[in-house]
Design a protein around this motif. Sequence first.
Motif, PDB file in Angstrom:
ATOM      1  N   MET A   1       0.852  -1.188   0.000  1.00 51.95           N
ATOM      2  CA  MET A   1       0.000   0.000   0.000  1.00 51.95           C
ATOM      3  C   MET A   1       0.889   1.240   0.000  1.00 51.95           C
ATOM      4  N   VAL A   2       0.751   2.054  -1.027  1.00 51.82           N
ATOM      5  CA  VAL A   2       1.536   3.279  -1.145  1.00 51.82           C
ATOM      6  C   VAL A   2       0.600   4.451  -0.855  1.00 51.82           C
TER       7      VAL A   2
ATOM      8  N   VAL B   1       5.009   3.546   2.544  1.00 53.91           N
ATOM      9  CA  VAL B   1       4.808   2.279   1.840  1.00 53.91           C
ATOM     10  C   VAL B   1       4.682   1.191   2.898  1.00 53.91           C
ATOM     11  N   ARG B   2       3.684   0.358   2.766  1.00 52.98           N
ATOM     12  CA  ARG B   2       3.367  -0.609   3.827  1.00 52.98           C
ATOM     13  C   ARG B   2       3.017  -1.959   3.226  1.00 52.98           C
ATOM     14  N   ARG B   3       3.556  -2.986   3.815  1.00 50.57           N
ATOM     15  CA  ARG B   3       3.192  -4.352   3.447  1.00 50.57           C
ATOM     16  C   ARG B   3       3.484  -5.215   4.661  1.00 50.57           C
ATOM     17  N   ILE B   4       2.558  -6.047   5.060  1.00 54.88           N
ATOM     18  CA  ILE B   4       2.793  -6.897   6.228  1.00 54.88           C
ATOM     19  C   ILE B   4       4.005  -7.784   5.960  1.00 54.88           C
TER      20      ILE B   4
ATOM     21  N   THR C   1       0.321  -1.747  -5.071  1.00 53.60           N
ATOM     22  CA  THR C   1       1.257  -2.091  -6.148  1.00 53.60           C
ATOM     23  C   THR C   1       0.746  -3.297  -6.942  1.00 53.60           C
ATOM     24  N   ASN C   2       1.120  -3.327  -8.221  1.00 54.37           N
ATOM     25  CA  ASN C   2       0.637  -4.376  -9.112  1.00 54.37           C
ATOM     26  C   ASN C   2       1.612  -5.572  -9.141  1.00 54.37           C
ATOM     27  N   ASP C   3       1.397  -6.464 -10.083  1.00 54.95           N
ATOM     28  CA  ASP C   3       2.217  -7.686 -10.143  1.00 54.95           C
ATOM     29  C   ASP C   3       3.698  -7.392 -10.346  1.00 54.95           C
ATOM     30  N   GLN C   4       4.000  -6.263 -10.944  1.00 52.77           N
ATOM     31  CA  GLN C   4       5.404  -5.890 -11.156  1.00 52.77           C
ATOM     32  C   GLN C   4       5.939  -4.985 -10.043  1.00 52.77           C
ATOM     33  N   GLY C   5       5.128  -4.789  -9.019  1.00 54.64           N
ATOM     34  CA  GLY C   5       5.521  -3.884  -7.938  1.00 54.64           C
ATOM     35  C   GLY C   5       5.319  -2.420  -8.304  1.00 54.64           C
TER      36      GLY C   5
END
Lengths: 183, 601
Positions: free
Chosen positions: B43-44, B80-83, B59-63
């Motif tokens: 999540m940006v 920018v957040r990602r578990i 972000t999509n499949d390519q980041g």
Amino acid sequence: MRWGWVPAIRLVLPFALTGSLALAMGGCAKPALSDVQLATLKAQAQALADNFEASPADGSTGIVVRLAFGEEADLDLYVTDPLLDTVYFARHESGTGGIIEADVRCDTPGPRIEEIRFPDPWPGRYRVGVDHPQRCDGEQSPAPAAYAVTVHANGETYTTNGIVDLEYFEVVVLEFEIEKGGS
Amino acid sequence: MMNGLRFTKVLLLVGSVLGSVTHAAGFQGSVLDEAGEPIVGAMVTARFSTPFQERTVFTNDQGGFELTGLPESTDHLIRVRRIGWHDVRSGGHMTAADELTPLDFTMVRHTDPALVAAQLPANHWYELLLNKLESEHDREQFVRQCTFCHQQGNPATRLQRDPEEWSKILALMARMGAGLDEDLRERVPELFNTAYDPATAVPALTEGWQDPDFAPPPSENVRQAVVDEFQLGGRSSMQHDMIVHPSGDIYSVDMTTDTLFRLDPGVPGGSREWFSIPREDVPLGGVMGLAALPSNSEMHVGPHSLQADSKGAIWITLATGNRLAKFDPSDDSFTIEPLPGGIYPHTLRIDDRDRVWYTIAGSNHVGMYDPDSGQHETIRVPARSFGEAVMLRMIPAFIWLSQYIDLSGALGAGGGEGVGPVPYGIDIAPNGDIWFSQLNAHRIGRIDPETFEVAMIDTPFTAPRRMRFDSKGNLWIPGFSSNLISKFNPETLEFQSYTMPTEPLGTETPYSLNVDRRTDTVWICGTNSDTLISFDTASEVFTIYPLPTQVTYTRDIDFDSEGRVWTSNSNVPAWQIETGIPRVLRLSPRGTPTSEVSGGQ
């Protein structure tokens, strides 16, 4: 203090609380306090306030808020800081550095003084509240208890005293302002 | 009715003066790990303006990501957040006019599983508690009574405490309405302390945390979504309910500060106005006196629920003031309507004759007010038993008597069944019938809108909360403590239930839902999991949309005419919300909005 108070409602709702719907669930009505009882409690509250002078807090720096009460009750001190963050028995430290020294409970030996300190206080408004969650002597509601509150803030002292019913939260017993760079 | 009460707006048009929004202004780039591999579903978030607005994309499949529609020539703070990874926070990013500014990020994996556990939504932690309850009765009671103010999403709610401290907290919660059976209440301190022991909790929550399928990214469809959050109110606020007004403005009621907010999302960052709701002579805590207010509260009248009538006027239940308020947006004036009976007006809906219908939670009534005729009806709805009915009818006598005699010694402790049936959600059927729920009684009821006759129906699940009709006349009901939504057919009286898909299964607490009647898509509050959840009624498929802010506790949903989904974060206390301040938020399921403002349906 609200003598002859109208009980509120205990529901599954935020802040909908104690009361009328539960009235019919049991128990007997009790007469309100007599004038003599009221006068006695007020005298106790004043005595608690006077005792503060006998055991002054070190208030030379920052803010020290103290709540004094008797052995018959467990009272709780709440101090809300300018960020609207509250220090109390279950929130030991606030975002502005307020700290509760200890939760004084029924089994805590005297003197029964609960204390919250802000060593480096932020400027702004502070709110002091007093809750009466439980009796220590088994007395039933309303079982009012006397208390006294004193605030030492950068050289200034503010005091108040009063009476609070069992299971009642006096949200505001005292408010004071800390100005930028001083009291 | 008291006419002509006009109150000056406290502050007008609060919001920074920012550059205009152009669809082309924003950022684009990628989010990669230290090995240069794309991180999918991060999540940006871009924050701008004071008070802030935050816009979040995935972000999509390519980041890759595109954060578009931002105000040009404006400083942004990016998160920018990602578990499983450390948050990336970076300030001072300036947008340019008519172009997307390049912006790339590298994320670093957590090495401490405790930090991963802390990133998980509250429902993961809650499962640790629920797993320790063997009885379904205890589990149901625990969910219904202990989760209606706030999540277990903030670390402060998951501290290990000595039993006496827990006991005092539970007593305080009981005075705020969260009553438990004596037996369960005595077991709760150990329950919390063992469930939240880091030595066992962290391994349980993070088992397999380095595997690719731990906290998988949302689906490609979900990753099209854009989430906008608008800071609203302060640290003592409780933004209980909000609506999308036909004008496109957003109105939200702040229950603990007696304030009506108006947000214009068309201004970059959102412009905010707020209006103090007249308190008249109502004291702090309300007309009934509240024995346990939040310590930072300024609640006198307690605005709770709101709806707009056909002329655009906004009607508000004032729960602790025991009255209704009408706000006229044409001149920003309030009119206060005292109520003839009942205690604690709660959720409010308006029929096609502009009659105001509202549940009255404390005294087990449903109210109706017709502003045209001045008619009030206070409709008594059935209690669960003869004894309860007698008790409820005696409330006015108790209140009168308590002026002269202290009755507080008669207070019961409440309990897991709750005191009173609690009329809760309410909605108007397409045929005009009025339907409401009784939360503690596990029932719904129908009121004939002309005769006011009442009929009750048991729900085959617990805790029916805030419910809505679809365009075909089906009533959709969330089961707050039963982890489901249910479709009820008023013709056949049949229920069809659908288990919530939130992982871990069985941990969701759907507080409310709403139906977008243009598509009959049901949108549900993922109240315990920081999500909004859609349910396609044709395919019967759920879709979960993660929300970017930790501790997003939601209680109601509305839609704008573009099909975007609005809600508010009303966790109370607000300081438990990430950043400590509530927001209203908009989920745009199909991507960046091309128009910031569109009216309610």
